[in-house]
Design a protein around this motif. Structure first.
Motif, PDB file in Angstrom:
ATOM      1  N   ASP A  10       0.825  -1.210   0.000  1.00 49.63           N
ATOM      2  CA  ASP A  10       0.000   0.000   0.000  1.00 49.63           C
ATOM      3  C   ASP A  10       0.858   1.260   0.000  1.00 49.63           C
ATOM      4  N   ARG A  12       3.821   1.729   1.142  1.00 50.70           N
ATOM      5  CA  ARG A  12       4.671   1.895   2.322  1.00 50.70           C
ATOM      6  C   ARG A  12       5.618   0.712   2.408  1.00 50.70           C
ATOM      7  N   LEU A  14       7.532  -2.431   3.370  1.00 50.01           N
ATOM      8  CA  LEU A  14       7.041  -3.534   4.182  1.00 50.01           C
ATOM      9  C   LEU A  14       7.671  -3.531   5.569  1.00 50.01           C
ATOM     10  N   GLU A  16       8.389  -1.097   7.362  1.00 47.92           N
ATOM     11  CA  GLU A  16       7.874  -0.010   8.188  1.00 47.92           C
ATOM     12  C   GLU A  16       6.532  -0.355   8.836  1.00 47.92           C
ATOM     13  N   TRP A  17       5.933  -1.446   8.396  1.00 48.58           N
ATOM     14  CA  TRP A  17       4.642  -1.830   8.958  1.00 48.58           C
ATOM     15  C   TRP A  17       4.846  -2.523  10.304  1.00 48.58           C
ATOM     16  N   ARG A  19       4.260  -5.304  13.011  1.00 53.40           N
ATOM     17  CA  ARG A  19       4.019  -6.716  12.689  1.00 53.40           C
ATOM     18  C   ARG A  19       2.533  -7.077  12.699  1.00 53.40           C
ATOM     19  N   MET A  21      -0.095  -5.143  12.250  1.00 49.23           N
ATOM     20  CA  MET A  21      -0.788  -4.528  11.121  1.00 49.23           C
ATOM     21  C   MET A  21      -0.420  -5.237   9.813  1.00 49.23           C
ATOM     22  N   ARG A  22       0.843  -5.615   9.688  1.00 57.88           N
ATOM     23  CA  ARG A  22       1.280  -6.330   8.481  1.00 57.88           C
ATOM     24  C   ARG A  22       0.584  -7.682   8.398  1.00 57.88           C
ATOM     25  N   ARG A  25      -2.791  -7.444   6.998  1.00 60.06           N
ATOM     26  CA  ARG A  25      -2.853  -7.107   5.585  1.00 60.06           C
ATOM     27  C   ARG A  25      -2.377  -8.228   4.670  1.00 60.06           C
TER      28      ARG A  25
END
Length: 201
Positions: A10, A12, A14, A16-17, A19, A21-22, A25
């Motif tokens: 999205d 951003r 990967l 930086e997400w 864990r 939240m990743r 997704r």
């Protein structure tokens, strides 16, 4: 980690997400996995809900209902109380797929999702993910069966041992010549019922 470049989710990076939240997704089905702890089939399917739960939360009745629907979708209805260790390879594969469905990510990463599956369950599995795509999810899958790619993939990336690659619409990229090069053996294209089928010549 990738050797070079940046993987974006999205828009951003990967990395930086956070864990959790990743994990909400992106869902991953690996080619083979192990079950270090004993569990029932329903408990294993509910693992897919973990990214959506708080630290001390338990699965809700809605989570359980979602897991039961996913098990039914992969033809494991009635297996809920079975010990995972008693499952066959194909059943275990379908359970891993059910757990990914329960996770409800925006993007599914599938490593040989039809591995260990008979033709009936293989096609049903790909249809399941096709429906997820139509509902707005993304699916990135590795497949060794060119006929599965031909039937279900919008775009295909072909890779060979030398590092050569082709990427584009499946109808363009997947053909007898490209498959013969990739597989290292002559491949012929057959046509029937409006569909292309590839076989070893």
């Amino acid at each position: 980690p990738c050797a070079c470049g940046t993987v974006l989710l999205d828009g951003r990076a990967l990395t930086e997400w956070p864990r959790r939240m990743r994990a909400r997704r992106v869902g991953l089905v690996v080619q083979s996995d192990e079950d270090p702890f004993p569990s029932t089939v329903l408990e294993a399917a509910l693992v897919g809900r973990h990214p959506h739960l708080g630290l001390w939360d338990w699965e809700s009745p809605d989570d359980v209902a979602l897991a039961r629907r996913a098990l039914a979708d992969v033809d494991l209805e009635g297996f809920e109380r079975r010990d995972v260790a008693t499952l066959s390879g194909g059943e275990r594969r379908r359970l891993a797929i059910a757990a990914a469905l329960v996770q409800e990510p925006a993007l599914y990463l599938l490593d040989e999702p039809t591995n260990h599956l008979d033709p009936h369950h293989a096609i049903d599995t790909l249809r399941l993910f096709q429906r997820r795509v139509r509902a707005g999810a993304g699916v990135l899958a590795t497949l060794h069966d060119a006929n599965q790619a031909e039937r279900f993939a919008d775009k295909t990336l072909l890779l060979d041992r030398s590092g050569h690659w082709d990427f584009g619409p499946t109808q363009t990229v997947v053909n007898a010549a490209s498959l013969s090069r990739i597989y290292g053996t002559p491949i012929a294209e057959l046509n029937g019922d409006g569909r292309r089928v590839f076989v070893a010549a």
